[in-house]
Structure formats: C-alpha cells, structure tokens
Design an enzyme around this catalytic site. Structure first.
Site, PDB file in Angstrom:
ATOM      1  N   ILE A   1       0.897  -1.155   0.000  1.00  0.00           N
ATOM      2  CA  ILE A   1       0.000   0.000   0.000  1.00  0.00           C
ATOM      3  C   ILE A   1       0.936   1.207   0.000  1.00  0.00           C
ATOM      4  CG2 ILE A   1      -0.324  -0.307   2.517  1.00  0.00           C
ATOM      5  CD1 ILE A   1      -2.954   1.258   2.257  1.00  0.00           C
ATOM      6  N   SER A   2       0.784   2.062  -1.019  1.00  0.00           N
ATOM      7  CA  SER A   2       1.708   3.188  -1.192  1.00  0.00           C
ATOM      8  C   SER A   2       1.688   4.125   0.008  1.00  0.00           C
ATOM      9  CB  SER A   2       1.332   3.994  -2.446  1.00  0.00           C
ATOM     10  OG  SER A   2       1.555   3.236  -3.600  1.00  0.00           O
ATOM     11  N   GLN A   3       2.793   4.852   0.190  1.00  0.00           N
ATOM     12  CA  GLN A   3       2.831   5.824   1.283  1.00  0.00           C
ATOM     13  C   GLN A   3       1.788   6.913   1.020  1.00  0.00           C
ATOM     14  OE1 GLN A   3       6.899   7.889  -0.138  1.00  0.00           O
ATOM     15  NE2 GLN A   3       6.063   8.783   1.708  1.00  0.00           N
TER      16      GLN A   3
END
Length: 204
Positions: free
Chosen positions: A54-56
C-alpha cells in the site's frame, strides 16, 4: 494525533488542501492488512499480502493531486489493492460520479471490497479483472490512474480517455525507479508531463 501529524507533513510537502481533507476523512487503519494500527498514519509504504504494497500517503496524495479530480467525474483505477486510494479519490470527488477500480489478484480484490464496505464506501466498484488494457465496459473516462509501475503503456488505455481527460501513472525507467507521468488528451493529440521519481511494484 498521528493522523494530524501526517496531515501537517503532507501540507508541508505541497499537497493541496482539498486532497488533505479527503485523506483526513478516510480511516487508513482499515486498509493496511496485517500491519499494526500504529503504522496506519506513518508516511511510509506498507507491505500487504501477495507481495504487494500500500503506497505511502504522500504518493497517493501526489497522484490524486495530479488527477485534478472534482465531483461528478468518471474515474478508472488500475491496481485497486486494498481500496485505500479509491476511498481517498471518492472523498475528493465528494462521493459524486463513478469510480471503477480493477484488481487482478482475487484475494486482494476480496479484501479491498470488504475494506471499502467496512469504511462505508459501497458506491465504489472494486472489480477482479486484468486491467492491462483498461476497462472498455464503461469507457470513456474523465480520469485514469495506474497504481503500479508500467514499462509499456497499452494504447487501449489512452484511447479510453475522454477529450481533456487525464491519465496518471508511474513509468518504469529502471529496475528500481519510476517517473510519475501525466498525460492529458487534447483534440490535437496528447500532452505529456513528468513529475519526479517514485518506487512502485510492477503492474501485473
């Protein structure tokens, strides 16, 4: 407290107020899989199942800013993951319009759908489907976003944009780096701009 700190950090990083307000409304702790709740509002990417991430929050926010979202748009996301970025986009759209999100991995799509339902986002369509050629069923779209590294962009995806539509995606430039790319469809062709380097898992 952690959430407030994250919102302040995003503001200092140049994210627009509208996108920050959308992020503030989404309970990220519901979208981070087996990671501990205290990591939910750290400005870092987190590992999730099936070797995905899950991207920052900054990356999600930056891409959403580039999309220039507004209420009533028809949006396609390729690489839905746990559903988090779709939730933020839907809040930025004031929950008005259409949002289709495709996820190839059945287990991840199921989890993402459950996450969105738990967080109260039942209007978002998170579908288990291969999105390498977009989603012609509901084309054309005002906005398309690809949430994974793309080395070769299928022309079918740009063909599914409306005139003045925007596509945002990380273009793979080397094994470890992608350049954030924005394409705007104009009457006379496509206008392309680039917006810095990021790290993403490959688009499958």
């Amino acid at each position: 407290m952690e959430k407030e700190k994250l919102l302040q950090t995003l503001s200092k990083q140049g994210i627009t107020e509208e996108t920050i307000q959308a992020i503030a409304k989404v309970p990220r702790e519901l979208f981070i899989g087996n990671n501990t709740p205290e990591t939910a509002y750290k400005n870092i990417a987190l590992p999730i199942d099936y070797d995905q991430t899950i991207s920052q929050p900054y990356t999600v926010a930056y891409m959403i800013d580039l999309l220039e979202l507004s209420p009533g748009k028809k949006v396609l996301e390729l690489g839905g993951g746990t559903g988090y970025s779709a939730a933020v986009m839907w809040e930025k759209m004031k929950r008005q319009g259409e949002l289709y999100s495709l996820e190839l991995i059945p287990g991840l799509q199921k989890t993402g759908k459950q996450n969105l339902a738990k967080a109260g986002y039942k209007e978002i369509h998170l579908i288990c489907k291969d999105g390498k050629k977009g989603y012609p069923e509901h084309a054309p779209y005002d906005r398309v976003v690809i949430a994974a590294a793309v080395s070769t962009l299928a022309k079918e995806i740009t063909e599914q944009l409306k005139e003045e539509g925007i596509l945002v995606f990380p273009q793979q430039t080397s094994q470890n780096a992608c350049i954030m790319t924005k394409i705007k469809k104009k009457k006379q062709g496509f206008e392309t701009s680039t917006h810095g380097y990021f790290a993403f898992v490959p688009f499958v």
